[in-house]
Design a protein around this motif. Structure first.
Motif, PDB file in Angstrom:
ATOM      1  N   ARG A 142       0.817  -1.213   0.000  1.00  0.00           N
ATOM      2  CA  ARG A 142       0.000   0.000   0.000  1.00  0.00           C
ATOM      3  C   ARG A 142       0.850   1.262   0.000  1.00  0.00           C
ATOM      4  N   LEU A 143       2.167   1.093   0.015  1.00  0.00           N
ATOM      5  CA  LEU A 143       3.053   2.263  -0.017  1.00  0.00           C
ATOM      6  C   LEU A 143       3.737   2.364  -1.375  1.00  0.00           C
ATOM      7  N   GLU A 144       3.696   3.563  -1.945  1.00  0.00           N
ATOM      8  CA  GLU A 144       4.332   3.807  -3.233  1.00  0.00           C
ATOM      9  C   GLU A 144       5.321   4.965  -3.053  1.00  0.00           C
ATOM     10  N   LEU A 145       6.531   4.799  -3.549  1.00  0.00           N
ATOM     11  CA  LEU A 145       7.505   5.887  -3.499  1.00  0.00           C
ATOM     12  C   LEU A 145       7.611   6.506  -4.888  1.00  0.00           C
ATOM     13  N   GLU A 146       7.471   7.835  -4.957  1.00  0.00           N
ATOM     14  CA  GLU A 146       7.591   8.537  -6.236  1.00  0.00           C
ATOM     15  C   GLU A 146       8.990   9.141  -6.352  1.00  0.00           C
ATOM     16  N   VAL A 147       9.700   8.752  -7.410  1.00  0.00           N
ATOM     17  CA  VAL A 147      11.026   9.330  -7.649  1.00  0.00           C
ATOM     18  C   VAL A 147      11.068   9.897  -9.064  1.00  0.00           C
TER      19      VAL A 147
END
Ligand code: C2E
Ligand code: MG
Ligand code: MG
Ligand code: MG
Length: 285
Positions: A142-147
Motif C-alpha cells: 500500500r506504499l508507493e515511493l515517487e522518484v
C-alpha cells in the motif's frame, strides 16, 4: 548616462540577489525547527482509477506554514531542504505520517510519498521506510515511493541497487514527471517501476498538439505492454480527462478531479459525508 544606468542595474541586481539569499537563509533556519514546531503537514491529492472512478492512490504533498512568512510552496522549500540535508528528517517524518494516515483509509487505497534523489543515494532510506511500515502496520503493497528521472543522472549502479532493495520489501515504485527530464527506456527495461506518472505538460497539449498526443499514446501503450501502470497527472480540463481515458491511462490525477486537501477533509470525502464534495468521479457529475 549609459554608464550610470548600467551601474544602477548592477546595484539593483545585487540587491535582488541579496534579498533572495536572505530569504533562503531565513527559510533554512525556519526549516530546522519546522518539524518539532509542528509547522509541516501533509495534504493529499487523490489519484483516481480511470475505469472505475474510485480513489486508487493518495499522493502526499508536503505543506509548510511558516510562523511569520505564512504558507511556503514545496517548490521553494524542498530544494532548500535538499541543499542543507534537512530533506532526510523531513522525508522520514512524511513517511511515518503518510503510513499512519493510510491506515485510516480503505484497504484498496495506496499512499504515495515523494522521495528526493539525494535520499535514494543516501544510506538511511530503506531503514526509514521499514520503520514507517512497522510502526504503522501498513502493508508494504500500500506504499508507493515517487522518484524522478534525475535519480539516474549519476548512476553508478548504486541507484539501481537501492531501488531494488526497496522494492524487495514489497512496496511500489513510481517514476514521477515522466517525460520532463532524461527519460530513458532503460528504466523500463530493468523492470524497476510499477507506475509511470506522465507529466502534465503532455496533457496540456493533447487538445491541439498532435506530437504530445502521439507521445502520450505511445507511453500508455508501451507501459501496458510492460505491465506497468500509468497516471496522467495535472489534468485540468474535462477534455484532458476524456482524452486520458480514451488513451488508456490506468489512473488520472489533477485539479479538475480534486486538489490536494488535508487528511481530515480527505477522510470526509472518502466517506462521502461532506455536502458539496463527493467521493468518486461518478458522483461528481
Ligand atoms: P509532484 O510530485 O509532481 O506533484 C504534483 C504537483 O502538481 C503538486 O504541486 C500538485 O499540487 C500539483 N498539481 C496537481 N494537479 C494539478 C493540476 O491539475 N494542475 C496544476 N497546475 N498543478 C497540479 P505541489 O504540492 O506544489 O508540489 C510541487 C512539487 O514539490 C512536487 O511535484 C514534488 O516534486 C515536490 N514535493 C511536494 N511534497 C514533497 C515531499 O514530501 N517530498 C519531496 N521530496 N518533494 C515534494
Ligand atoms: Mg509526485
Ligand atoms: Mg508528479
Ligand atoms: Mg509534476
Amino acid at each position: 548616462r549609459a554608464k550610470h544606468e548600467g551601474r544602477n542595474r548592477h546595484a539593483h541586481f545585487n540587491w535582488k540577489m541579496k534579498e533572495r539569499q536572505n530569504r533562503t537563509y531565513e527559510l533554512e533556519m525556519g526549516l530546522r525547527t519546522a518539524i518539532a514546531n509542528g509547522e509541516l503537514m501533509l495534504h493529499y491529492q487523490p489519484i483516481f482509477d480511470a475505469a472505475t472512478d474510485r480513489i486508487a492512490i493518495c499522493e502526499a504533498l508536503m505543506r509548510w506554514e511558516h510562523p511569520v512568512l505564512g504558507r511556503i510552496s514545496p517548490a521553494e522549500f524542498i530544494p532548500i531542504a535538499e541543499s542543507c540535508s534537512l530533506i532526510e528528517p523531513m522525508t522520514l517524518w512524511a513517511l511515518e505520517q503518510a503510513c499512519r494516515d493510510a491506515m485510516t483509509w480503505d484497504e484498496h487505497i495506496r499512499v504515495a510519498v515523494n522521495i528526493s534523489p539525494a535520499l535514494i543515494r543516501g544510506d538511511n532510506l530503506p531503514r526509514g521506510v521499514m520503520a514507517a511500515l512497522l510502526q504503522s502496520g501498513l502493508k508494504p503493497r500500500r506504499l508507493e515511493l515517487e522518484v524522478t528521472e534525475s535519480i539516474f543522472l549519476e548512476d553508478d549502479g548504486r541507484t539501481h541497487m537501492i531501488l531494488n532493495e526497496l522494492r524487495r520489501t514489497g512496496l511500489r515504485l513510481a517514476l514521477d514527471d515522466f517525460g520532463t527530464g532524461y527519460s530513458s527506456l532503460g528504466y523500463l527495461r530493468h523492470n524497476i517501476f510499477d507506475t509511470i506518472k506522465v507529466d502534465q505538460s503532455f496533457m496540456r497539449g493533447v487538445g491541439e498538439n498532435s506530437r504530445d498526443r502521439a507521445i502520450a499514446q505511445s507511453v500508455a501503450y508501451l507501459a501496458r505492454q510492460l505491465d506497468v501502470e500509468t497516471v496522467a497527472e495535472g489534468i485540468e480540463t474535462e477534455e484532458q480527462l476524456r482524452y486520458a481515458r480514451e488513451t488508456g491511462f490506468t489512473n488520472v490525477q489533477g485539479f479538475v478531479l480534486c486538489k490536494p486537501i488535508p487528511a481530515d477533509q480527505l477522510l470526509q470525502r472518502m466517506r462521502g459525508t461532506t455536502v458539496n464534495e463527493v467521493p468518486t468521479l461518478e458522483g461528481r457529475r
